[in-house]
Design a protein around this motif. Sequence first.
Motif, PDB file in Angstrom:
ATOM      1  N   ASP A 157      64.395 -17.316  16.088  1.00  0.00           N
ATOM      2  CA  ASP A 157      63.756 -16.333  15.500  1.00  0.00           C
ATOM      3  C   ASP A 157      64.597 -15.038  15.834  1.00  0.00           C
ATOM      4  O   ASP A 157      63.917 -14.757  16.322  1.00  0.00           O
ATOM      5  CB  ASP A 157      62.562 -16.362  15.778  1.00  0.00           C
ATOM      6  CG  ASP A 157      61.453 -15.967  14.475  1.00  0.00           C
ATOM      7  OD1 ASP A 157      62.320 -14.854  14.584  1.00  0.00           O
ATOM      8  OD2 ASP A 157      60.612 -15.963  14.233  1.00  0.00           O
ATOM      9  N   ARG A 158      65.306 -14.758  15.281  1.00  0.00           N
ATOM     10  CA  ARG A 158      66.427 -13.702  14.900  1.00  0.00           C
ATOM     11  C   ARG A 158      65.428 -12.215  14.571  1.00  0.00           C
ATOM     12  O   ARG A 158      65.334 -10.894  15.223  1.00  0.00           O
ATOM     13  CB  ARG A 158      67.492 -13.855  13.552  1.00  0.00           C
ATOM     14  CG  ARG A 158      68.373 -14.930  14.300  1.00  0.00           C
ATOM     15  CD  ARG A 158      69.025 -14.602  12.473  1.00  0.00           C
ATOM     16  NE  ARG A 158      70.532 -15.363  12.600  1.00  0.00           N
ATOM     17  CZ  ARG A 158      71.616 -15.051  12.639  1.00  0.00           C
ATOM     18  NH1 ARG A 158      71.994 -13.873  13.140  1.00  0.00           N
ATOM     19  NH2 ARG A 158      72.454 -16.093  12.553  1.00  0.00           N
ATOM     20  N   GLU A 159      64.715 -12.557  13.805  1.00  0.00           N
ATOM     21  CA  GLU A 159      63.365 -11.428  13.144  1.00  0.00           C
ATOM     22  C   GLU A 159      62.324 -11.122  14.269  1.00  0.00           C
ATOM     23  O   GLU A 159      62.420  -9.617  14.899  1.00  0.00           O
ATOM     24  CB  GLU A 159      63.134 -11.875  12.010  1.00  0.00           C
ATOM     25  CG  GLU A 159      63.671 -12.469  10.854  1.00  0.00           C
ATOM     26  CD  GLU A 159      65.042 -10.869  10.864  1.00  0.00           C
ATOM     27  OE1 GLU A 159      63.894  -9.796  10.482  1.00  0.00           O
ATOM     28  OE2 GLU A 159      65.757 -11.319  10.017  1.00  0.00           O
ATOM     29  N   GLU A 160      61.876 -11.595  14.896  1.00  0.00           N
ATOM     30  CA  GLU A 160      61.341 -11.388  15.536  1.00  0.00           C
ATOM     31  C   GLU A 160      61.952 -11.024  17.729  1.00  0.00           C
ATOM     32  O   GLU A 160      60.989 -10.945  18.225  1.00  0.00           O
ATOM     33  CB  GLU A 160      59.827 -13.661  16.241  1.00  0.00           C
ATOM     34  CG  GLU A 160      58.655 -12.444  17.219  1.00  0.00           C
ATOM     35  CD  GLU A 160      57.949 -11.133  16.519  1.00  0.00           C
ATOM     36  OE1 GLU A 160      57.246 -10.789  17.303  1.00  0.00           O
ATOM     37  OE2 GLU A 160      57.840 -11.305  14.974  1.00  0.00           O
ATOM     38  N   GLY A 161      63.079 -11.883  17.655  1.00  0.00           N
ATOM     39  CA  GLY A 161      63.540 -12.071  18.857  1.00  0.00           C
ATOM     40  C   GLY A 161      62.455 -12.603  19.900  1.00  0.00           C
ATOM     41  O   GLY A 161      62.739 -12.165  20.623  1.00  0.00           O
ATOM     42  N   ALA A 162      63.136 -14.117  19.484  1.00  0.00           N
ATOM     43  CA  ALA A 162      62.210 -15.132  19.864  1.00  0.00           C
ATOM     44  C   ALA A 162      63.019 -16.368  20.083  1.00  0.00           C
ATOM     45  O   ALA A 162      63.669 -16.663  19.259  1.00  0.00           O
ATOM     46  CB  ALA A 162      60.715 -15.331  19.744  1.00  0.00           C
ATOM     47  N   LEU A 163      62.641 -16.976  21.759  1.00  0.00           N
ATOM     48  CA  LEU A 163      62.807 -18.632  21.314  1.00  0.00           C
ATOM     49  C   LEU A 163      62.088 -19.258  21.147  1.00  0.00           C
ATOM     50  O   LEU A 163      60.603 -19.036  22.464  1.00  0.00           O
ATOM     51  CB  LEU A 163      64.013 -18.802  22.392  1.00  0.00           C
ATOM     52  CG  LEU A 163      65.419 -18.580  23.155  1.00  0.00           C
ATOM     53  CD1 LEU A 163      65.721 -18.427  24.561  1.00  0.00           C
ATOM     54  CD2 LEU A 163      65.660 -18.796  21.780  1.00  0.00           C
ATOM     55  N   SER A 164      61.651 -20.401  20.894  1.00  0.00           N
ATOM     56  CA  SER A 164      60.721 -21.750  21.005  1.00  0.00           C
ATOM     57  C   SER A 164      60.853 -22.863  21.388  1.00  0.00           C
ATOM     58  O   SER A 164      61.662 -24.029  20.779  1.00  0.00           O
ATOM     59  CB  SER A 164      59.908 -22.162  19.204  1.00  0.00           C
ATOM     60  OG  SER A 164      59.504 -20.399  18.977  1.00  0.00           O
ATOM     61  N   PHE A 165      60.077 -22.910  22.239  1.00  0.00           N
ATOM     62  CA  PHE A 165      60.487 -24.133  23.042  1.00  0.00           C
ATOM     63  C   PHE A 165      59.014 -25.047  23.105  1.00  0.00           C
ATOM     64  O   PHE A 165      58.110 -25.137  23.251  1.00  0.00           O
ATOM     65  CB  PHE A 165      60.672 -23.996  24.797  1.00  0.00           C
ATOM     66  CG  PHE A 165      61.871 -23.301  25.245  1.00  0.00           C
ATOM     67  CD1 PHE A 165      62.594 -23.531  25.992  1.00  0.00           C
ATOM     68  CD2 PHE A 165      61.076 -21.490  25.913  1.00  0.00           C
ATOM     69  CE1 PHE A 165      63.649 -23.254  26.226  1.00  0.00           C
ATOM     70  CE2 PHE A 165      61.875 -20.396  26.342  1.00  0.00           C
ATOM     71  CZ  PHE A 165      63.375 -21.837  26.384  1.00  0.00           C
ATOM     72  N   ARG A 166      59.889 -26.328  22.905  1.00  0.00           N
ATOM     73  CA  ARG A 166      59.199 -27.499  21.978  1.00  0.00           C
ATOM     74  C   ARG A 166      59.013 -28.692  22.834  1.00  0.00           C
ATOM     75  O   ARG A 166      60.458 -29.229  22.605  1.00  0.00           O
ATOM     76  CB  ARG A 166      58.814 -27.654  20.440  1.00  0.00           C
ATOM     77  CG  ARG A 166      58.608 -26.222  19.676  1.00  0.00           C
ATOM     78  CD  ARG A 166      56.716 -26.542  19.464  1.00  0.00           C
ATOM     79  NE  ARG A 166      56.770 -24.494  19.381  1.00  0.00           N
ATOM     80  CZ  ARG A 166      56.438 -23.471  19.767  1.00  0.00           C
ATOM     81  NH1 ARG A 166      57.251 -23.197  21.042  1.00  0.00           N
ATOM     82  NH2 ARG A 166      56.115 -22.785  18.757  1.00  0.00           N
ATOM     83  N   HIS A 167      58.466 -29.482  22.754  1.00  0.00           N
ATOM     84  CA  HIS A 167      58.263 -30.745  23.655  1.00  0.00           C
ATOM     85  C   HIS A 167      58.401 -31.869  21.450  1.00  0.00           C
ATOM     86  O   HIS A 167      57.548 -31.723  21.006  1.00  0.00           O
ATOM     87  CB  HIS A 167      56.658 -31.206  23.691  1.00  0.00           C
ATOM     88  CG  HIS A 167      56.736 -32.768  24.452  1.00  0.00           C
ATOM     89  ND1 HIS A 167      58.152 -33.130  25.498  1.00  0.00           N
ATOM     90  CD2 HIS A 167      55.974 -33.640  24.708  1.00  0.00           C
ATOM     91  CE1 HIS A 167      57.054 -34.152  25.657  1.00  0.00           C
ATOM     92  NE2 HIS A 167      56.721 -34.773  25.066  1.00  0.00           N
ATOM     93  N   ARG A 168      60.016 -32.596  22.604  1.00  0.00           N
ATOM     94  CA  ARG A 168      59.749 -33.685  21.384  1.00  0.00           C
ATOM     95  C   ARG A 168      61.011 -34.315  21.932  1.00  0.00           C
ATOM     96  O   ARG A 168      61.908 -35.124  21.872  1.00  0.00           O
ATOM     97  CB  ARG A 168      61.221 -33.284  20.103  1.00  0.00           C
ATOM     98  CG  ARG A 168      60.566 -32.185  19.858  1.00  0.00           C
ATOM     99  CD  ARG A 168      61.837 -30.700  18.400  1.00  0.00           C
ATOM    100  NE  ARG A 168      61.717 -30.001  18.032  1.00  0.00           N
ATOM    101  CZ  ARG A 168      62.182 -28.588  18.007  1.00  0.00           C
ATOM    102  NH1 ARG A 168      62.984 -28.395  19.502  1.00  0.00           N
ATOM    103  NH2 ARG A 168      61.369 -27.559  17.815  1.00  0.00           N
TER     104      ARG A 168
END
Length: 351
Positions: free
Chosen positions: A180-191
Amino acid sequence: MGSDDLEPITPDAALDYYLDTRRYDLAEDTYSTHRYRLKSFVRWLRSEEYGDGEITNMNDVDLRTIHAFRVFKREENFPDVEPCNAMTMQGQVSTLRAFLRTIAGIDAVPEELPERVMLPRVDGDEEVDETILSAERARTILEHLIQWEYATTHHVAFLLLWRTSCRLGDLRALDLDDFDREEGALSFRHRPSTGTPLKNKSNGERDVSLKPHVVEIVEDYVDGPHREDVRDKYAREPLLPTQHGRPATNTIRTWIYKWTQPCRVGEPCPEGRDPEECEATDHRHITTCPVNVSPHPIRAGSITAHRDAGTPREVVSDRGDVSEQILEKHYDQASERDRMRRRREYIPDNL
């Protein structure tokens, strides 16, 4: 015995043979322990998800296979199972050698293979692998990557491992849309259905913030010439792809082995080796380097560095997807005196 003299057998059939032959000469508790340990090995052999590709014939198991399994058990392990410490690893490898000796008798593996598998050395009451990448070493590597490998896949992979304290499997699981460029974040998701489970499954899902200078580097990577514009076999866009799609865990591990070699960043070899002659500079033999490290010591070093910098334990726990108890025992390698100094600022003057 050459490979042409071996008799094909599946890992499951080999395990059944071993358990049947040992059923009456092992104590009940020992038999159960062997079965548990070897089921883990067979599961790893069959897994395209955790290993280097499915192995369906024990004839194909060699020393490199055994080494890759040991690295997996020590640094990642299966969901809901903590990485093996030195004591646990010694038992795991001892049982594996017994298994290989038995099935060598039916020509499933070369007869010399079991004897070439070395047991881990354990000193005293060792329970924790204390190998970590220091903050100083991490800074040296990152400074080199910024100067000479800026915004490449290797640079971003190392940077995110260090800044987020994530596991290798977590890094591999990231998609382009997870940044997420705007928020400056990474989302770790279980797939798990599309090949990227998290170790702690849905409980391991979290969003991790990035500092602005880290966001800038990731943006330059995403927008720049070094990121391959490819999809994986599930039509997903990995954040850190290779030319062939999402990298295997062993591919990322090799990147880290490479950049933690002092000679790669312009420093002399602590062992006095000449990089021009050292076989460990060849990617095929990179694991033979006596001074480089794999991703797990980066995670341990990152967690320790965060704690040394005053980051509260619960924050490090949430970012790194590790319980506070496990964090203190297995990852935070600060001395007791360093831990005392961390606590000092939280002690009120007047009680």
